[in-house]
Design a protein around this motif. Structure first.
Motif, PDB file in Angstrom:
ATOM      1  N   ALA A 134       0.821  -1.202   0.000  1.00  0.00           N
ATOM      2  CA  ALA A 134       0.000   0.000   0.000  1.00  0.00           C
ATOM      3  C   ALA A 134       0.856   1.253   0.000  1.00  0.00           C
ATOM      4  N   ARG A 135       1.979   1.204   0.776  1.00  0.00           N
ATOM      5  CA  ARG A 135       2.871   2.369   0.779  1.00  0.00           C
ATOM      6  C   ARG A 135       3.485   2.586  -0.603  1.00  0.00           C
ATOM      7  N   ALA A 136       3.884   1.495  -1.262  1.00  0.00           N
ATOM      8  CA  ALA A 136       4.477   1.616  -2.599  1.00  0.00           C
ATOM      9  C   ALA A 136       3.477   2.188  -3.593  1.00  0.00           C
TER      10      ALA A 136
ATOM     11  N   ASP B 149       0.966   0.361 -16.609  1.00  0.00           N
ATOM     12  CA  ASP B 149       1.189  -1.053 -16.301  1.00  0.00           C
ATOM     13  C   ASP B 149       1.801  -1.208 -14.917  1.00  0.00           C
ATOM     14  N   GLU B 150       2.705  -0.321 -14.593  1.00  0.00           N
ATOM     15  CA  GLU B 150       3.331  -0.361 -13.271  1.00  0.00           C
ATOM     16  C   GLU B 150       2.301  -0.063 -12.179  1.00  0.00           C
ATOM     17  N   VAL B 151       1.400   0.893 -12.434  1.00  0.00           N
ATOM     18  CA  VAL B 151       0.342   1.197 -11.465  1.00  0.00           C
ATOM     19  C   VAL B 151      -0.571  -0.008 -11.290  1.00  0.00           C
TER      20      VAL B 151
ATOM     21  N   VAL C 112      -8.922   3.027 -12.841  1.00  0.00           N
ATOM     22  CA  VAL C 112      -8.359   4.115 -13.642  1.00  0.00           C
ATOM     23  C   VAL C 112      -7.213   3.607 -14.513  1.00  0.00           C
ATOM     24  N   ALA C 113      -6.368   2.751 -13.943  1.00  0.00           N
ATOM     25  CA  ALA C 113      -5.248   2.207 -14.713  1.00  0.00           C
ATOM     26  C   ALA C 113      -5.754   1.359 -15.880  1.00  0.00           C
TER      27      ALA C 113
END
Length: 654
Positions: free
Chosen positions: A5-7, A21-23, A46-47
């Motif tokens: 979650a922090r990341a 893609d990373e999101v 959204v991603a």
């Protein structure tokens, strides 16, 4: 808070996140620890939308809780719009207040639902406020142009604020293309051709598009150019352009269908209708996200029915069109339904023209007396046979049936501008001026009390009534031009008609008259002397009346004796007046004394039946027995025996 979650939070706090893609990977990792975290699910939706994975985004939203659906209403409406669920997308977006993005989704969903009037209102409201996003203002202008073009196609051009193209429409190829489509819908084909060329040049000049992207953008423009060339009758240019278009290279399935129809139409003469029928019907079903607009699908359906007629599939055309006409019974002002009625009539008559076609269609007209399309076909066939009287009778019968109807829709059809124009044109061919004035006056009286009357019809009625000397007609003309002048004070026709109608009234019209072009300027280039030398050309009707007057006999003029017609001689070629005619010339050839039959049997028969001779008693008795008279004798001779052979046989002794 977990490390995942922090990341995710740190990733989303970056400015200008472009790696969606990373999101998405970070959201999936965080959801392994907390599957129902609404904020993480919202970020995942959204991603997915950014990656054009609309079905997956909608799946996440539909499986989520109500809190997620409420929080991501805008994203949900957009995903529904992109997956073809337009009505639901419009409903959800409409429920979001004070959200500019929701207004965009609502307007676009209404556009695809073909509610162009409401879509245009939303886009104009958006254009009046500041656009916080780059290029949003340009996108709004493009969408407004597309909406206006469809309003023109839908015969709702009175709802458009801007009729003529401006400089701003020539700045981007999308704007020029939409302006061209609006011009084509209004019938301004030459202007549309110019704007399409401008759109093509602007697209070729773009530097931020790759060659493949340019080809994809240019193909729809060329397809529209092909349609304009066909309508303008430029056959050679159309054939040349059609050879440069490959429909299968177009990515949009709807554009592929339009391109195939236009390419076939550009070829002109249909050499092999069976091959064309196969090409048009071998189409891939379109997905929900790439549907044709109604005006396109209706035209393609009509083209397919025409090809069915060309390959003599009359029964299939009758069945399909009858089903649609039964579901939508006449009368109607819909051009599509009336066109289907025309095709239905053509199939019943098996594409026969002239009197044969009329003979097949008149029974149909008796069964469907309110069918406008069918009546128009019969009228056209009568006109082709130069029978204007029967054409007028059919049209007047249709109008009478419509007038007797109590339905408001039927009355709108009765006074439809196109139908009134057809009646007026037919009366003009027959020189029936009184009926023309009556028809236009009735139509103007009907439409004057409507909220959106047709301007063209009111103008024609006003120009006809203003020429009349009757006070009632003059009053009607004043009312008509008052309405037209109030709606469009800048119209020269409305202003001139307003001034002319009020010329003999107490209403001051000096201000309106000053806005018109002075008469001295209008006649400045007219040579009056030349006109006087050439004489005044009389109207056709007046000339016919003058000729009819010259043909009338004066009262004191004595009638001339009629000339006797000399009949041709019927004497034979070898006639000689010095020779006496044969007294037996009136008798049949076989009864004349000079008759000599050929053959032995003929001479024997004549010897027994000499003219004026007396029959022998025995033979007469034999002939009178049996079936009577000489008939029995003749039959005996023709039979070659029969009863005679039986008499010559010897009886056997017992």
């Amino acid at each position: 808070m977990t490390n995942e979650a922090r990341a995710l939070g740190a990733l989303l706090q970056r400015k200008g996140v472009d790696n969606h893609d990373e999101v998405l990977r970070a959201c999936n990792a965080s959801l392994k620890q907390s599957k129902k975290d609404s904020h993480t699910l919202h970020a995942k939706v959204v991603a997915l939308l950014k990656l054009d994975r609309y079905e997956n985004a909608l799946h996440v939203l539909e499986n989520g809780e109500e809190a997620l659906k409420h929080e991501a209403r805008l994203e949900r409406s957009y995903a529904l719009y992109k997956t073809g669920q337009l009505a639901e997308a419009e409903r959800i977006a409409k429920g979001i207040d004070d959200d500019r993005g929701a207004r965009h989704v609502e307007a676009q969903a209404l556009y695809r639902l073909e509610d162009f009037e409401r879509s245009a209102i939303l886009y104009r409201e958006l254009s009046k406020t500041h656009a916080p996003i780059d290029n949003e203002e340009n996108d709004i202008r493009i969408n407004v142009g597309a909406t206006d073009a469809h309003l023109e196609w839908a015969r709702k051009g009175h709802l458009i604020y801007k009729k003529k193209s401006g400089r701003e429409d020539l700045e981007a190829f999308e704007l020029a293309y939409n302006a061209a489509c609006a011009s084509i819908a209004r019938g301004e084909l030459a202007q549309g051709e110019i704007l399409l060329r401008r759109s093509q040049d602007l697209c070729n000049a773009l530097d931020d598009l790759t060659e493949a992207e340019k080809v994809a953008e240019l193909l729809p423009i060329r397809v529209q150019q092909l349609y304009v060339l066909i309508r303008l009758g430029k056959s050679e240019d159309a054939v040349k352009l059609a050879s440069q278009i490959t429909p299968r290279d177009i990515s949009d399935g709807s554009t592929v269908q339009v391109a195939e129809i236009n390419c076939l139409a550009a070829s002109g003469e249909i050499k092999n209708p069976y091959l064309n029928h196969r090409i048009v019907n071998a189409v891939t079903p379109l997905p929900k996200t790439d549907k044709l607009f109604t005006i396109q699908s209706d035209q393609i359906d009509q083209d397919r029915l025409v090809l069915d007629l060309l390959i003599s599939k009359f029964g299939g055309v009758v069945k399909s069109t009858t089903k649609t006409l039964t579901e939508n019974p006449p009368p109607t002002a819909s051009s599509h339904l009336n066109s289907l009625s025309v095709l239905n009539a053509a199939a019943h008559a098996q594409c026969q023209l002239g009197k044969i076609g009329i003979k097949h269609m008149l029974p149909l007209l008796e069964k469907r007396p309110l069918d406008v399309g069918l009546a128009m076909v019969v009228v056209q066939l009568y006109i082709l046979t130069n029978n204007h009287g029967s054409a007028a009778t059919v049209l007047e019968s249709l109008l009478k049936h419509l007038e007797n109807s109590t339905s408001a829709n039927d009355q709108d059809v009765r006074f439809a501008p196109g139908l009134v124009a057809t009646v007026v044109s037919l009366y003009t061919l027959q020189g029936r001026r009184k009926q023309i004035k009556t028809e236009l006056a009735k139509a103007a009286t009907y439409w004057r009390h409507k909220s959106k009357p047709p301007r063209s019809l009111l103008q024609a009625a006003g120009l006809t009534l203003v020429e009349s000397s009757k006070p009632d007609d003059q009053a009607s003309a004043r009312d008509i031009f008052s309405i037209l002048h109030k709606e469009d004070p800048g119209s020269k026709i409305a202003t001139a008609g307003y001034v002319a109608a009020h010329a003999f009234s107490s209403t001051p019209v000096d201000e309106e008259a000053d806005n018109l072009t002075p008469v001295s300027r209008l006649i400045a280039d007219i040579d009056i002397s030349a006109l006087e030398d050439a004489g005044v050309l009389q109207p056709k009707l007046g000339l016919d009346a003058a000729q009819a007057a010259t043909r009338k006999r004066a009262l004191d003029e004595k009638p001339k004796p009629a000339k006797k017609r000399l009949r041709k001689s019927r004497l034979p070629k070898d006639y000689d007046a010095s020779k006496a005619p044969d007294p037996e010339r009136w008798l049949p050839l076989k009864e004349r004394s000079s008759y000599r039959p050929k053959g032995k049997k003929g001479r024997q028969k004549v010897a027994t039946l000499t003219q004026g001779g007396v029959e022998k008693g025995g033979e007469a008795a034999a002939g009178s027995s049996g079936k009577g008279g000489s008939e029995g004798v003749i039959k005996g001779a023709a039979g070659g025996g029969g009863g005679g052979k039986a008499k010559n046989k010897k009886k056997s002794k017992k």
